[in-house]
Design a protein around this motif. Structure first.
Motif, PDB file in Angstrom:
ATOM      1  N   ASP A   1       0.814  -1.211   0.000  1.00  0.00           N
ATOM      2  CA  ASP A   1       0.000   0.000   0.000  1.00  0.00           C
ATOM      3  C   ASP A   1       0.850   1.265   0.000  1.00  0.00           C
ATOM      4  O   ASP A   1       0.417   2.313  -0.492  1.00  0.00           O
ATOM      5  N   ARG A   2       2.045   1.176   0.530  1.00  0.00           N
ATOM      6  CA  ARG A   2       2.909   2.353   0.638  1.00  0.00           C
ATOM      7  C   ARG A   2       3.313   2.908  -0.737  1.00  0.00           C
ATOM      8  O   ARG A   2       3.508   4.105  -0.892  1.00  0.00           O
ATOM      9  N   VAL A   3       3.449   2.036  -1.720  1.00  0.00           N
ATOM     10  CA  VAL A   3       3.884   2.480  -3.052  1.00  0.00           C
ATOM     11  C   VAL A   3       2.731   2.437  -4.056  1.00  0.00           C
ATOM     12  O   VAL A   3       2.956   2.337  -5.255  1.00  0.00           O
ATOM     13  N   ALA A   4       1.495   2.548  -3.565  1.00  0.00           N
ATOM     14  CA  ALA A   4       0.332   2.427  -4.443  1.00  0.00           C
ATOM     15  C   ALA A   4       0.336   3.469  -5.547  1.00  0.00           C
ATOM     16  O   ALA A   4       0.012   3.166  -6.707  1.00  0.00           O
ATOM     17  N   ASP A   5       0.703   4.715  -5.234  1.00  0.00           N
ATOM     18  CA  ASP A   5       0.692   5.759  -6.257  1.00  0.00           C
ATOM     19  C   ASP A   5       1.671   5.437  -7.381  1.00  0.00           C
ATOM     20  O   ASP A   5       1.361   5.622  -8.569  1.00  0.00           O
ATOM     21  N   ASN A   6       2.861   4.974  -7.028  1.00  0.00           N
ATOM     22  CA  ASN A   6       3.831   4.600  -8.056  1.00  0.00           C
ATOM     23  C   ASN A   6       3.325   3.432  -8.885  1.00  0.00           C
ATOM     24  O   ASN A   6       3.506   3.396 -10.111  1.00  0.00           O
ATOM     25  N   ALA A   7       2.711   2.458  -8.214  1.00  0.00           N
ATOM     26  CA  ALA A   7       2.188   1.293  -8.935  1.00  0.00           C
ATOM     27  C   ALA A   7       1.105   1.708  -9.922  1.00  0.00           C
ATOM     28  O   ALA A   7       1.054   1.204 -11.055  1.00  0.00           O
TER      29      ALA A   7
ATOM     30  N   LEU B   1       5.551  14.277 -15.847  1.00  0.00           N
ATOM     31  CA  LEU B   1       5.213  13.094 -16.638  1.00  0.00           C
ATOM     32  C   LEU B   1       4.671  11.994 -15.734  1.00  0.00           C
ATOM     33  O   LEU B   1       3.678  11.327 -16.077  1.00  0.00           O
ATOM     34  N   TRP B   2       5.296  11.810 -14.578  1.00  0.00           N
ATOM     35  CA  TRP B   2       4.781  10.831 -13.620  1.00  0.00           C
ATOM     36  C   TRP B   2       3.349  11.196 -13.209  1.00  0.00           C
ATOM     37  O   TRP B   2       2.472  10.333 -13.128  1.00  0.00           O
ATOM     38  N   GLU B   3       3.117  12.473 -12.943  1.00  0.00           N
ATOM     39  CA  GLU B   3       1.785  12.905 -12.528  1.00  0.00           C
ATOM     40  C   GLU B   3       0.752  12.659 -13.623  1.00  0.00           C
ATOM     41  O   GLU B   3      -0.397  12.316 -13.331  1.00  0.00           O
ATOM     42  N   TYR B   4       1.150  12.826 -14.863  1.00  0.00           N
ATOM     43  CA  TYR B   4       0.210  12.567 -15.954  1.00  0.00           C
ATOM     44  C   TYR B   4      -0.284  11.120 -15.881  1.00  0.00           C
ATOM     45  O   TYR B   4      -1.496  10.864 -15.936  1.00  0.00           O
ATOM     46  N   TYR B   5       0.625  10.165 -15.755  1.00  0.00           N
ATOM     47  CA  TYR B   5       0.217   8.761 -15.729  1.00  0.00           C
ATOM     48  C   TYR B   5      -0.466   8.397 -14.406  1.00  0.00           C
ATOM     49  O   TYR B   5      -1.419   7.596 -14.397  1.00  0.00           O
ATOM     50  N   ARG B   6      -0.012   8.989 -13.317  1.00  0.00           N
ATOM     51  CA  ARG B   6      -0.653   8.673 -12.030  1.00  0.00           C
ATOM     52  C   ARG B   6      -2.130   9.066 -12.036  1.00  0.00           C
ATOM     53  O   ARG B   6      -2.981   8.339 -11.502  1.00  0.00           O
ATOM     54  N   TYR B   7      -2.447  10.202 -12.614  1.00  0.00           N
ATOM     55  CA  TYR B   7      -3.821  10.711 -12.542  1.00  0.00           C
ATOM     56  C   TYR B   7      -4.598  10.541 -13.840  1.00  0.00           C
ATOM     57  O   TYR B   7      -5.721  11.015 -13.950  1.00  0.00           O
ATOM     58  N   LEU B   8      -4.025   9.854 -14.807  1.00  0.00           N
ATOM     59  CA  LEU B   8      -4.683   9.679 -16.098  1.00  0.00           C
ATOM     60  C   LEU B   8      -6.054   9.028 -15.948  1.00  0.00           C
ATOM     61  O   LEU B   8      -7.036   9.462 -16.562  1.00  0.00           O
ATOM     62  N   ASP B   9      -6.137   7.984 -15.128  1.00  0.00           N
ATOM     63  CA  ASP B   9      -7.394   7.263 -14.934  1.00  0.00           C
ATOM     64  C   ASP B   9      -8.076   7.606 -13.618  1.00  0.00           C
ATOM     65  O   ASP B   9      -9.108   7.032 -13.280  1.00  0.00           O
ATOM     66  N   ASP B  10      -7.489   8.532 -12.879  1.00  0.00           N
ATOM     67  CA  ASP B  10      -7.999   8.858 -11.545  1.00  0.00           C
ATOM     68  C   ASP B  10      -7.815  10.344 -11.263  1.00  0.00           C
ATOM     69  O   ASP B  10      -7.150  10.731 -10.299  1.00  0.00           O
ATOM     70  N   PRO B  11      -8.412  11.227 -12.085  1.00  0.00           N
ATOM     71  CA  PRO B  11      -8.158  12.666 -11.945  1.00  0.00           C
ATOM     72  C   PRO B  11      -8.613  13.237 -10.612  1.00  0.00           C
ATOM     73  O   PRO B  11      -8.027  14.209 -10.125  1.00  0.00           O
ATOM     74  N   ASP B  12      -9.611  12.646  -9.983  1.00  0.00           N
ATOM     75  CA  ASP B  12     -10.100  13.175  -8.715  1.00  0.00           C
ATOM     76  C   ASP B  12      -9.088  13.016  -7.590  1.00  0.00           C
ATOM     77  O   ASP B  12      -9.158  13.727  -6.575  1.00  0.00           O
TER      78      ASP B  12
END
Length: 301
Positions: A11-17, A265-276
């Protein structure tokens, strides 16, 4: 034959995953992806990754027994983060051909193109560790002095954040025997930068798998991949080294915090499917005492 990907996460690395899976699924919507839990705190990330069709490693009992066995083989002060060794379970999981990928990575093309190199070898990687850092963060000078590996074999050292192999390329008995060798020869390894699995997995592969291929050597036009390289250019949500598109980007010890390299670029992929999720503040992660001590020692040098 089933060909796919393993990741290790909790769970600690969920955002990266999530960022990694978002980048992978952009190009390969159907390739099998299997989550190996880093520890018992994995239910949250497993649930969040269901939207990316990620399945859980099917034999958790084996995984626990494997982790316990590693704990019995190595002295308690040998491995900084013993659970990082769980990535080795990929050789005994459901995938026949597999690519292991750390969660501090983004992929910029079809991962199946990388997996296809396993048609030429039993082990693959794709990096320039051999050319830049050599045996640093992997082996000590002792392996050269004692002739543990040939000079040619040492040219095959690799970063353990991205590599691929085949189920059964190392048997479980063979792996335990080689891990016993490692545990008896701490002097062979370079743990000075806080690595855990990288020195050990290099020892296993160089000893047990002769048919190896580094894509960076096989493909003369292969660009770099390190997140600490400042010269990559972003175009169309991927990075380029001049006119060469990167296969992947690996932060590999480079800060991934806001303001860090290639963070947008990381933020783009992190929030691509989860903008909220952008509006939810992520609490800071407190480093372990081992990580803090390692950082202090590096500053003192």
């Amino acid at each position: 034959m089933q060909r796919g990907i393993y990741i290790v996460a909790n769970d600690r690395v969920a955002d990266n995953a999530i960022a990694l899976l978002s980048s992978l699924r952009r190009h390969d919507p159907n390739v099998p992806i299997v989550l190996i839990p880093f520890d018992q705190r994995y239910q949250g990330v497993a649930e969040r990754l269901q939207r990316y069709q990620v399945s859980l490693f099917p034999d958790l009992a084996f995984l626990e027994a494997f982790t316990q066995k590693i704990g019995e083989i190595f002295p308690k002060d040998f491995l900084a983060l013993p659970n990082k060794m769980r990535k080795l379970a990929g050789w005994f999981g459901p995938l026949d051909d597999f690519l292991y990928i750390d969660t501090d990575i983004l992929f910029f093309g079809p991962v199946t193109e990388t997996l296809a190199y396993l048609e030429q070898a039993d082990f693959i990687c794709c990096d320039y560790h051999f050319k830049g850092r050599g045996i640093q963060d992997i082996f000590s000078q002792r392996v050269i002095d004692d002739g543990i590996f040939t000079p040619e074999a040492l040219q095959d050292v690799f970063n353990s954040g991205l590599w691929g192999s085949k189920k059964g390329a190392i048997s479980l008995e063979q792996m335990y025997d080689l891990l016993q060798d490692c545990a008896q020869h701490r002097e062979y390894f370079d743990f000075s930068s806080g690595t855990t699995d990288q020195p050990i997995i290099n020892y296993l592969v160089l000893k047990a798998i002769p048919r190896r291929l580094n894509i960076a050597k096989a493909n003369p036009s292969e660009p770099g991949s390190w997140g600490g390289s400042p010269h990559f250019e972003q175009r169309d949500r991927r990075l380029y080294d001049g006119d060469r598109p990167l296969r992947y980007l690996h932060w590999a010890g480079t800060p991934m915090r806001p303001g860090g390299p290639y963070r947008t670029l990381w933020e783009y992929y992190r929030y691509l499917d989860d903008p909220d999720a952008r509006s939810v503040e992520t609490p800071p992660i407190r480093k372990s005492w081992r990580q803090r001590l390692s950082a202090m020692l590096r500053k003192a040098r």
